[in-house]
Design a protein around this motif. Structure first.
Motif, PDB file in Angstrom:
ATOM      1  N   GLY A   1       0.844  -1.196   0.000  1.00 31.06           N
ATOM      2  CA  GLY A   1       0.000   0.000   0.000  1.00 31.06           C
ATOM      3  C   GLY A   1       0.874   1.238   0.000  1.00 31.06           C
ATOM      4  O   GLY A   1       0.930   1.994  -0.958  1.00 31.06           O
ATOM      5  N   GLN A   2       1.597   1.427   1.093  1.00 24.06           N
ATOM      6  CA  GLN A   2       2.600   2.489   1.139  1.00 24.06           C
ATOM      7  C   GLN A   2       3.930   1.885   1.531  1.00 24.06           C
ATOM      8  O   GLN A   2       3.996   0.978   2.361  1.00 24.06           O
ATOM      9  CB  GLN A   2       2.215   3.540   2.190  1.00 24.06           C
ATOM     10  CG  GLN A   2       1.355   4.652   1.647  1.00 24.06           C
ATOM     11  CD  GLN A   2       1.209   5.786   2.650  1.00 24.06           C
ATOM     12  OE1 GLN A   2       0.905   5.574   3.816  1.00 24.06           O
ATOM     13  NE2 GLN A   2       1.423   7.006   2.195  1.00 24.06           N
ATOM     14  N   GLY A   3       5.003   2.413   0.925  1.00 23.92           N
ATOM     15  CA  GLY A   3       6.347   2.053   1.334  1.00 23.92           C
ATOM     16  C   GLY A   3       6.969   3.233   2.066  1.00 23.92           C
ATOM     17  O   GLY A   3       6.454   4.349   2.009  1.00 23.92           O
ATOM     18  N   ILE A   4       8.066   2.966   2.764  1.00 29.68           N
ATOM     19  CA  ILE A   4       8.735   4.026   3.529  1.00 29.68           C
ATOM     20  C   ILE A   4       9.963   4.506   2.749  1.00 29.68           C
ATOM     21  O   ILE A   4      10.839   3.709   2.412  1.00 29.68           O
ATOM     22  CB  ILE A   4       9.178   3.509   4.918  1.00 29.68           C
ATOM     23  CG1 ILE A   4       7.975   2.957   5.689  1.00 29.68           C
ATOM     24  CG2 ILE A   4       9.885   4.603   5.708  1.00 29.68           C
ATOM     25  CD1 ILE A   4       8.308   2.399   7.068  1.00 29.68           C
ATOM     26  N   TYR A   5       9.998   5.784   2.449  1.00 34.40           N
ATOM     27  CA  TYR A   5      11.101   6.373   1.686  1.00 34.40           C
ATOM     28  C   TYR A   5      11.811   7.366   2.584  1.00 34.40           C
ATOM     29  O   TYR A   5      11.181   8.305   3.075  1.00 34.40           O
ATOM     30  CB  TYR A   5      10.534   7.090   0.465  1.00 34.40           C
ATOM     31  CG  TYR A   5      11.520   7.410  -0.646  1.00 34.40           C
ATOM     32  CD1 TYR A   5      12.635   8.224  -0.411  1.00 34.40           C
ATOM     33  CD2 TYR A   5      11.321   6.922  -1.939  1.00 34.40           C
ATOM     34  CE1 TYR A   5      13.520   8.514  -1.445  1.00 34.40           C
ATOM     35  CE2 TYR A   5      12.204   7.214  -2.975  1.00 34.40           C
ATOM     36  CZ  TYR A   5      13.303   8.008  -2.724  1.00 34.40           C
ATOM     37  OH  TYR A   5      14.174   8.301  -3.742  1.00 34.40           O
ATOM     38  N   ALA A   6      13.116   7.138   2.813  1.00 37.02           N
ATOM     39  CA  ALA A   6      13.864   8.032   3.703  1.00 37.02           C
ATOM     40  C   ALA A   6      14.921   8.810   2.926  1.00 37.02           C
ATOM     41  O   ALA A   6      15.704   8.224   2.176  1.00 37.02           O
ATOM     42  CB  ALA A   6      14.525   7.216   4.812  1.00 37.02           C
ATOM     43  N   PHE A   7      14.911  10.121   3.081  1.00 32.33           N
ATOM     44  CA  PHE A   7      15.970  10.988   2.564  1.00 32.33           C
ATOM     45  C   PHE A   7      16.905  11.274   3.736  1.00 32.33           C
ATOM     46  O   PHE A   7      16.456  11.772   4.776  1.00 32.33           O
ATOM     47  CB  PHE A   7      15.382  12.294   2.039  1.00 32.33           C
ATOM     48  CG  PHE A   7      14.443  12.099   0.883  1.00 32.33           C
ATOM     49  CD1 PHE A   7      14.916  12.120  -0.435  1.00 32.33           C
ATOM     50  CD2 PHE A   7      13.080  11.884   1.096  1.00 32.33           C
ATOM     51  CE1 PHE A   7      14.045  11.931  -1.507  1.00 32.33           C
ATOM     52  CE2 PHE A   7      12.208  11.698   0.035  1.00 32.33           C
ATOM     53  CZ  PHE A   7      12.685  11.723  -1.270  1.00 32.33           C
ATOM     54  N   VAL A   8      18.177  10.925   3.546  1.00 39.37           N
ATOM     55  CA  VAL A   8      19.085  10.978   4.696  1.00 39.37           C
ATOM     56  C   VAL A   8      20.324  11.817   4.388  1.00 39.37           C
ATOM     57  O   VAL A   8      20.960  11.639   3.345  1.00 39.37           O
ATOM     58  CB  VAL A   8      19.523   9.542   5.091  1.00 39.37           C
ATOM     59  CG1 VAL A   8      20.584   9.565   6.181  1.00 39.37           C
ATOM     60  CG2 VAL A   8      18.320   8.724   5.543  1.00 39.37           C
ATOM     61  N   ILE A   9      20.655  12.726   5.289  1.00 36.51           N
ATOM     62  CA  ILE A   9      21.933  13.451   5.203  1.00 36.51           C
ATOM     63  C   ILE A   9      22.905  12.738   6.134  1.00 36.51           C
ATOM     64  O   ILE A   9      22.667  12.651   7.344  1.00 36.51           O
ATOM     65  CB  ILE A   9      21.792  14.920   5.653  1.00 36.51           C
ATOM     66  CG1 ILE A   9      20.639  15.617   4.900  1.00 36.51           C
ATOM     67  CG2 ILE A   9      23.104  15.663   5.452  1.00 36.51           C
ATOM     68  CD1 ILE A   9      20.403  17.051   5.350  1.00 36.51           C
ATOM     69  N   ALA A  10      23.968  12.179   5.542  1.00 35.57           N
ATOM     70  CA  ALA A  10      24.952  11.458   6.346  1.00 35.57           C
ATOM     71  C   ALA A  10      26.155  12.368   6.609  1.00 35.57           C
ATOM     72  O   ALA A  10      26.448  13.273   5.822  1.00 35.57           O
ATOM     73  CB  ALA A  10      25.382  10.194   5.630  1.00 35.57           C
ATOM     74  N   SER A  11      26.857  12.109   7.693  1.00 33.32           N
ATOM     75  CA  SER A  11      27.942  13.015   8.101  1.00 33.32           C
ATOM     76  C   SER A  11      29.197  12.812   7.275  1.00 33.32           C
ATOM     77  O   SER A  11      30.048  13.663   7.216  1.00 33.32           O
ATOM     78  CB  SER A  11      28.242  12.823   9.579  1.00 33.32           C
ATOM     79  OG  SER A  11      28.643  11.498   9.807  1.00 33.32           O
ATOM     80  N   GLN A  12      29.363  11.659   6.665  1.00 31.10           N
ATOM     81  CA  GLN A  12      30.558  11.459   5.865  1.00 31.10           C
ATOM     82  C   GLN A  12      30.184  10.705   4.596  1.00 31.10           C
ATOM     83  O   GLN A  12      29.168  10.028   4.555  1.00 31.10           O
ATOM     84  CB  GLN A  12      31.600  10.685   6.657  1.00 31.10           C
ATOM     85  CG  GLN A  12      31.001   9.599   7.523  1.00 31.10           C
ATOM     86  CD  GLN A  12      32.045   8.946   8.390  1.00 31.10           C
ATOM     87  OE1 GLN A  12      33.029   8.435   7.887  1.00 31.10           O
ATOM     88  NE2 GLN A  12      31.840   8.956   9.698  1.00 31.10           N
TER      89      GLN A  12
END
Ligand code: PRX
Length: 639
Positions: free
Chosen positions: A545-556
């Protein structure tokens, strides 16, 4: 008035009556239950505080309604049929008489372990009959149960135990799910490092996985039962409860980072689940009813345990998963136990449909008379497949719309009585008064309109408070629009006046019918040491139905992004549970923010959906260039 509505004409008449004379209507419904003492007043309410009291002055115990009152006539009728994970293991049947005996026995175990009326008990068990027994034993002695779904992590259990100050935990050594074994006791052990309130842990044997048993704290379920047997198995009369005494707490996600403990109380919840169960499914005396939900969610509470049992139904519970040993398992169960009513989630229907018709063909599904769906909008293709392949075009499908907070169905067809349309929850049940409002809380009248779905009058099964934090309950549900309960759902009322739920209008995702707050997932992702910031949105997923989409800022900058993704997933599993793991993680160098620092989720949602043709106005963004970078990254991720 009979409890079951039998014709559309009757539905219309009773609906009208329930709006004009709600208290008289509910009093007549409540007459169908067993009370130690009747109420003085049917309803007292205001949505301002909120303060909602149903059947005040009444005294009762829900387990007397679910067990004792049936034993004389239905003592030998199966109350629970249990189908194990492994089809080669024997199934179990507990008649009403046997279930009552076991509940009384375990009620005495609870008492022997110092549990009294008002104490909170956390239950973290697999889908075995002992879960039903534990829940009902709590209710019988007036202890407040807080069931935690077996897929939640140690941290989630600890948070829930601490929020409710639970004194006791009931768990098992482990649980079976398909080919997997879940080490439940070991997860509880990890949780309890953080929980000071827990004095005792009762451990059921299921997988016989090695477990650590701590002296003075941990005891085996089986040993405790033996003690009661040596005491001569004394009866355990039900505790007399006030109508508004707490029955249980069940945690659910919202738009903030912290799950809320939704509180349901004894009388209203009992009346509401019984009334809605018997009506929507038009349960007939010898029918076998199979709900595939887990008791860790509200669907299992209301429609495996309390609703069906208060109506003397046979409720089938299943320990395993629909696609193991193969995608025909549910149909094997229907055939084996001659199931008449099947109630499941669109996500399960979609995944079984995708597996192919060969798993259905040759299975005898002729016993099925009624079908139901719950938890998320159902797409037309899945609806027709369910109708044709499972119901053979003869079984009405009830698309039941409701929530943890509503206790039971609010908008749902009544099988064979009111009409159905694919994808529509259709009409409110008598006693339920939905309204649509615009952003400003103005009522949107007439048909062929959409808006935010609210309810303008109380119903007995509704949430009373959020445990330990009444203000949060007020703010979340009763302050968005004055004098209305706000559901958080968007809704269409079509030309015929039929309701169609279009999905959440807040930051809550619905993944495989499970509610997950985006803020909760973001908090968990941000716990990972290399993460600076994240933003989570939903995107359409063919099965979930819905999936989880993550936009991530990583430190390195990581040379192996996939490994970092796995690390992040591992972190989310630890903090919340595997159900909240992102399906997609995209690393970005920045997030689209307004000058005041607010993330423009609308843009991220569009990108996650793969629809970047019209992102709307991006000129107010702090750094509009970041949008192009995110768009490019998303295309790469899609491959
Ligand atoms: O968005 C609606 C969706 O599930 C939400 C409630 O989730 P939860 O409290 O976990 O309870 C799930 C089982 C009742 C609702 O706000 N939802 C539930 N049933 C339906 C639905 N969406 C569309 N159609 C439904 N039948």
């Amino acid at each position: 008035m009979d409890l079951q509505i039998k014709s559309f004409e009757e539905y219309q008449r009773i609906y009208q009556y329930s709006v004009e004379k709600p208290e008289e209507f509910w009093a007549e419904i409540a007459e169908h239950f067993y009370w130690r003492r009747k109420w003085n007043k049917v309803l007292e309410w205001n949505f301002k505080e909120p303060n909602i009291k149903w059947f005040e002055g009444a005294r009762l115990n829900i387990t007397e309604n679910c067990l004792d009152r049936h034993v004389y006539k239905l003592g030998d009728k199966p109350a629970i049929i249990w189908e194990p994970n492994d089809p080669n293991e024997a199934h179990r049947v507990l008649t009403y008489k046997q279930l009552l005996d076991k509940v009384e026995q375990f009620s005495n175990v609870l008492k022997n372990n110092g549990i009294r009326k008002g104490d909170r008990v956390c239950i973290y068990l697999p889908m075995v009959p002992e879960l039903v027994i534990a829940v009902l034993a709590c209710a019988r002695i007036g202890a407040i149960h807080s069931v935690v779904f077996g897929g939640f992590s140690a941290q989630s259990i600890a948070d829930r135990i601490n929020d409710a100050d639970c004194r006791l935990v009931i768990t098992a050594d482990g649980g079976f799910r398909g080919t997997k074994q879940i080490a439940l006791k070991s997860i509880v052990d990890d949780a309890l490092v953080q929980c000071k309130s827990v004095e005792r842990v009762i451990v059921l044997t299921r997988t016989r996985t090695p477990v650590s048993m701590i002296k003075g704290r941990d005891v085996w379920w089986e040993d405790e039962i033996k003690k009661v047997e040596t005491q001569g198995n004394p009866p355990c009369p039900a505790e007399e409860m006030n109508a508004e005494d707490l029955l249980f707490i069940l945690y659910t996600s919202g738009s903030t980072g912290k799950p809320k403990g939704v509180v349901h109380t004894c009388a209203g919840y009992m009346v509401y689940t019984g009334y809605t169960f018997t009506n929507a499914f038009q349960y007939q005396p010898d029918e076998v009813y199979f709900c595939t939900a887990d008791i860790g969610w509200i669907t299992g509470h209301s429609y495996i345990i309390y609703g069906p049992l208060s109506q003397g139904a046979t409720s089938l519970m299943f320990e395993g998963v629909p696609n193991w040993p193969d995608a025909g398992r549910l149909w094997d169960i229907v055939e084996k136990h001659k199931v008449n009513i099947l109630y499941t989630a669109p996500t399960a229907i979609r995944s079984l449909m995708a597996a192919g018709d060969q798993y259905v063909e040759g299975k005898d599904l002729s016993t099925i008379t009624k079908l139901g769906t719950v938890g998320e909008p159902i797409n037309e293709e899945a609806w027709h497949w369910y109708d044709q392949k499972i119901g053979k075009g003869k079984a009405p499908i009830v698309d039941t719309w409701w929530q943890t907070e509503t206790g039971g169905f609010l908008i749902s067809p009544i099988a064979g009585v009111t009409p159905t349309v694919p994808g529509y929850a259709m009409l409110p049940l008598p006693g339920v008064q939905p309204i649509l409002v615009d952003e400003n809380g103005q009522e949107i009248e007439g048909n062929g309109v959409s808006g935010n779905l609210c309810i303008k009058y109380p119903w007995p099964g509704m949430i009373r408070t959020t445990y330990g934090d009444h203000e949060r309950c007020r703010q979340t549900y009763f302050s968005v629009y004055e004098n209305l309960y706000f559901t958080g759902d968007g809704c269409l009322r079509d030309e015929n006046g039929y309701y169609r739920i279009t999905g959440r209008v807040d930051d809550v995702l619905n993944v495989s019918g499970h509610r997950i707050g985006t803020a909760e997932v973001e908090n968990a992702i941000n716990m990972h040491s290399d993460v600076i910031e994240s933003a989570v949105v939903g995107y359409p997923h063919p099965v979930k139905g819905q999936g989880i989409y993550a936009f991530v800022i990583a430190s390195q900058h990581h040379t192996d992004e996939d490994l970092t993704r796995q690390d992040i997933n591992q972190t989310v599993s630890r903090i919340i549970g595997a159900i909240a793991k992102p399906d997609k993680i995209q690393f970005v160098s920045g997030l689209p923010k307004t000058r005041s620092g607010k993330i423009m989720r609308r843009i991220l949602r569009k990108i996650a959906e793969g629809d970047t043709s019209n992102l709307g106005d991006t000129t107010t963004l702090l750094d509009p260039a970041v949008v192009d970078e995110i768009k490019e990254g998303a295309e790469k991720l899609r491959g």
